[in-house]
Design an enzyme around this catalytic site. Structure first.
Site, PDB file in Angstrom:
ATOM      1  N   ALA A  93       0.735  -1.212   0.001  1.00 48.17           N
ATOM      2  CA  ALA A  93      -0.072   0.089   0.122  1.00 48.17           C
ATOM      3  C   ALA A  93       0.871   1.514   0.138  1.00 48.17           C
ATOM      4  O   ALA A  93       1.988   1.492   0.825  1.00 48.17           O
ATOM      5  CB  ALA A  93      -0.851   0.101   1.095  1.00 48.17           C
ATOM      6  N   SER A  94       0.493   2.032  -0.946  1.00 50.64           N
ATOM      7  CA  SER A  94       1.046   3.614  -0.705  1.00 50.64           C
ATOM      8  C   SER A  94       2.575   3.448  -0.819  1.00 50.64           C
ATOM      9  O   SER A  94       3.217   2.869  -1.890  1.00 50.64           O
ATOM     10  CB  SER A  94       0.771   4.380   0.381  1.00 50.64           C
ATOM     11  OG  SER A  94       0.903   5.521   0.280  1.00 50.64           O
ATOM     12  N   ALA A  95       3.373   4.253   0.110  1.00 56.04           N
ATOM     13  CA  ALA A  95       4.776   4.128   0.241  1.00 56.04           C
ATOM     14  C   ALA A  95       5.360   2.722   0.449  1.00 56.04           C
ATOM     15  O   ALA A  95       6.575   2.651  -0.073  1.00 56.04           O
ATOM     16  CB  ALA A  95       5.396   5.013   1.253  1.00 56.04           C
ATOM     17  N   HIS A 261      -6.791   9.022  -2.138  1.00 53.32           N
ATOM     18  CA  HIS A 261      -5.693   8.047  -1.872  1.00 53.32           C
ATOM     19  C   HIS A 261      -6.231   7.030  -0.765  1.00 53.32           C
ATOM     20  O   HIS A 261      -5.825   5.816  -0.890  1.00 53.32           O
ATOM     21  CB  HIS A 261      -4.562   8.865  -0.856  1.00 53.32           C
ATOM     22  CG  HIS A 261      -3.479   7.985  -0.838  1.00 53.32           C
ATOM     23  ND1 HIS A 261      -2.580   7.532  -1.539  1.00 53.32           N
ATOM     24  CD2 HIS A 261      -2.825   7.528   0.516  1.00 53.32           C
ATOM     25  CE1 HIS A 261      -1.535   6.707  -1.121  1.00 53.32           C
ATOM     26  NE2 HIS A 261      -1.715   6.753  -0.021  1.00 53.32           N
TER      27      HIS A 261
END
Length: 284
Positions: A93-95, A261
């Protein structure tokens, strides 16, 4: 419900992890400012009977601040071997995107599938970006504790106000434009997420490691890949999803209708869960 907490050491590097649930295994590589205790985005997996192995990524929690992405992936692989796990789904997820991408490319025998949710897939924030400059100030290891103490204080007392004030960091839509997509409990879920967040040394490492998610790595992935992203994502632009879909052989891109996001929030959160579960069952 944390069933197991532990640490694993390899080559003088330490990784902490949690293991929850019983059933098919998912390696969860969390986003920025989180740790192995992050649960948002994994609840549906546990309800469906999956088991979650969640390491704190480098610089978060007590995990060593390993700056080299390959070394970090070696640590994850060592943890899985230590736990006797031969093959596992990877959810990034994400970063956490660069770590998931690199792990799937380096260890194809371990990765049964890869899911990228709102994930960083190429160079992200650069020193020329205002957001990069702000992050270097707010989330520097010497100052991040004070940043989070202030945010968490506001979040506890005024959760709806903070959610609304920070909304533009997560969505390209205005709050008014997104109103029909926001679920009644989103502000409270957001506050719950904020309550446990810290940056440690991890977020500065995230900024460095995003440069290591090159096209060669994406092209080397052989397992089935699901990419899930909202076109209204202000944190990690939708171009990251399009880039990964173009570079990874046979990847599937799901363009979500989430407000931004945080695709695990909002009225479309159920769609996020259903698509993920269907993909994992398909590739059991």
């Amino acid at each position: 419900m944390i069933q197991r907490y532990g640490t694993f050491e390899k080559d003088a590097m330490v990784v902490e992890y949690t293991q929850r649930g019983e059933g098919p295994l998912v390696l969860f590589l969390h986003g920025g400012h989180a740790s192995c205790f992050e649960t948002i985005g994994t609840e549906a997996l546990l309800e469906e009977g999956f088991s979650i192995i969640a390491p704190s990524r480098p610089g978060y929690g007590v995990t060593s601040p390993v700056r080299n992405l390959d070394a970090a992936c070696t640590l994850y692989e060592g943890l899985l071997t230590h736990l006797g796990l031969e093959r596992i789904h990877v959810l990034a997820a994400s970063a956490g995107g660069p770590a998931g991408i690199r792990f799937a490319a380096l260890y194809p025998e371990k990765a049964a599938s890869l899911t990228l949710q709102s994930a960083v897939t190429k160079e992200w924030l650069t020193p020329a970006d205002p957001a990069y400059k702000a992050a270097k100030v707010l989330f520097h290891p010497k100052r991040e504790r004070f940043t989070w103490q202030l945010l968490q204080l506001i979040s506890r007392r005024f959760p709806k106000l903070l959610f609304r004030q920070m909304f533009s960091s997560f969505s390209t839509l205005s709050y008014q434009e997104a109103a029909s997509r926001i679920a009644p409990g989103d502000a409270e879920t957001f506050a719950r997420m904020m309550a446990s967040q810290r940056s440690g040394k991890g977020f500065m490492i995230d900024l460095e490691q995003s440069r290591e998610a090159g096209t060669d790595t994406l092209a080397a992935i052989t397992c089935p890949v699901l990419i899930m992203h909202s076109p209204f994502d202000a944190s990690v632009p939708f171009a990251h999803a399009e880039h990964a879909a173009a570079m990874i052989p046979n990847a599937r891109l799901e363009k979500l209708h989430a407000w931004g996001h945080l695709i695990w929030l909002g009225k479309e959160a159920g769609t996020t869960d259903r698509l993920l579960l269907a993909f994992l069952h398909e590739h059991q």
